[in-house]
Design a protein around this motif. Structure first.
Motif, PDB file in Angstrom:
ATOM      1  N   HIS A  53       0.830  -1.207   0.000  1.00 30.58           N
ATOM      2  CA  HIS A  53       0.000   0.000   0.000  1.00 30.58           C
ATOM      3  C   HIS A  53       0.865   1.258   0.000  1.00 30.58           C
ATOM      4  N   ARG A  67      -3.412   7.645  10.507  1.00 33.43           N
ATOM      5  CA  ARG A  67      -3.992   7.726   9.173  1.00 33.43           C
ATOM      6  C   ARG A  67      -4.200   6.329   8.583  1.00 33.43           C
ATOM      7  N   GLU A  70      -7.200   4.653  10.153  1.00 34.43           N
ATOM      8  CA  GLU A  70      -8.459   5.122   9.586  1.00 34.43           C
ATOM      9  C   GLU A  70      -8.738   4.492   8.227  1.00 34.43           C
ATOM     10  N   ARG A  71      -7.676   4.126   7.512  1.00 37.30           N
ATOM     11  CA  ARG A  71      -7.842   3.575   6.163  1.00 37.30           C
ATOM     12  C   ARG A  71      -8.132   2.078   6.187  1.00 37.30           C
TER      13      ARG A  71
END
Length: 306
Positions: A53, A67, A70-71
């Motif tokens: 990713h 972050r 959250e993804r």
């Protein structure tokens, strides 16, 4: 009749078990991943997927733990562990840098092949048709040096490593009255920190040393959740010495006593004689006396009746 039959080449056995690839050539929106990462035997699936990713993101994308949490559905703990795996394997390098405005941020560098230098662009030689005469080699054009320019100023400055501590650390705060109940509460709070931050794994010796400091917080009417948040928030990565960090936070973040808390129970005057309370044997009324017996009213009634 219109369906084309695809057959295996002569001598090749058809694949009847295991994975069968059905590949389509990508022309846009793809990322090249090496088999050394996709088939890495020392990385977990979370770490491999996280590396893929990150390599697919454009330059400047934010890849902090919060972050990424959250993804993806993985927790911050699993993502932090996967990032540490990638750092150990050489696929990531994270460093703390100070920006021009004074803010300190984390810079992440992603390597698609650890330990390999970026190869130079190959020089292709023009192909000559068979039978055609080769033209004589051309002389290279003279290279005109570009005018010297001052080097650009870096936008970020690397934060220097911390200097070794030479002075002795501040003493751990000590409570006024370390009762067994407060000791048990403080020890349970310290032992439970690893549930909220896996890096904070303490030994029994560390817990015994830190218990008086936590008891001091509890004496000053600090809720256990407040103490836990102060000890587990914004932990550095990596955390090498959890006990030293907790000792520093317990000492440096200790809240002051509440106003008027010391006036609620003024200390007894030295030399004062306090007569204990007794319950009357007849009416169960409280009265002060050094010995049990009857209160003043009951003694009067008994003397009158006699």
């Amino acid at each position: 009749m219109g369906t084309q039959q695809i057959s295996a080449p002569p001598g090749a056995e058809p694949v009847v078990s295991g994975v069968i690839h059905c590949n389509v050539r990508h022309t846009a929106g793809f990322t090249v991943i090496g088999n050394h990462l996709a088939q890495h035997r020392g990385l977990s699936l979370v770490a491999v997927g996280l590396a893929v990713h990150i390599q697919s993101l454009p330059a400047g994308a934010r890849v902090g733990i919060k972050r990424l949490a959250e993804r993806f559905p993985e927790s911050e703990t699993r993502i932090a562990a996967a990032l540490r795996e990638l750092e150990a394997a050489g696929y990531l390098h994270r460093s703390r840098v100070r920006l021009g405005d004074g803010r300190i941020v984390t810079r992440t560098v992603s390597y698609n092949q650890p330990g390999a230098d970026t190869p130079a662009a190959p020089v292709t030689k023009p192909r000559v048709a068979r039978g055609a005469a080769e033209s004589p080699p051309r002389e290279p054009a003279p290279v005109i040096p570009a005018p010297a320019q001052p080097p650009p100023q870096p936008a970020a400055v690397l934060v220097p490593p911390p200097i070794a501590r030479t002075a002795a650390p501040a003493p751990l705060p000590q409570p006024q009255a370390c009762t067994p109940e407060l000791q048990r509460t403080a020890a349970a709070l310290l032992s439970d920190l690893r549930r909220h931050a896996p890096q904070l794994v303490l030994s029994e010796t560390d817990i015994r040393v830190l218990v008086p400091g936590v008891v001091t917080w509890l004496e000053r009417d600090s809720h256990p959740d407040t103490v836990r948040h102060a000890l587990t928030a914004d932990l550095p990565v990596p955390l090498n010495h959890p006990a030293k960090l907790l000792r520093h936070r317990i000492t440096a973040l200790l809240p002051p006593p509440l106003p008027g808390a010391q006036d609620l129970a003024p200390p007894a005057r030295p030399g004062a004689i306090v007569i204990p309370l007794q319950n009357c044997d007849r009416c169960d009324r409280a009265f002060r006396s050094r010995h049990p017996g009857h209160c003043r009213d009951c003694r009067t009634d008994l003397s009158t009746a006699a």
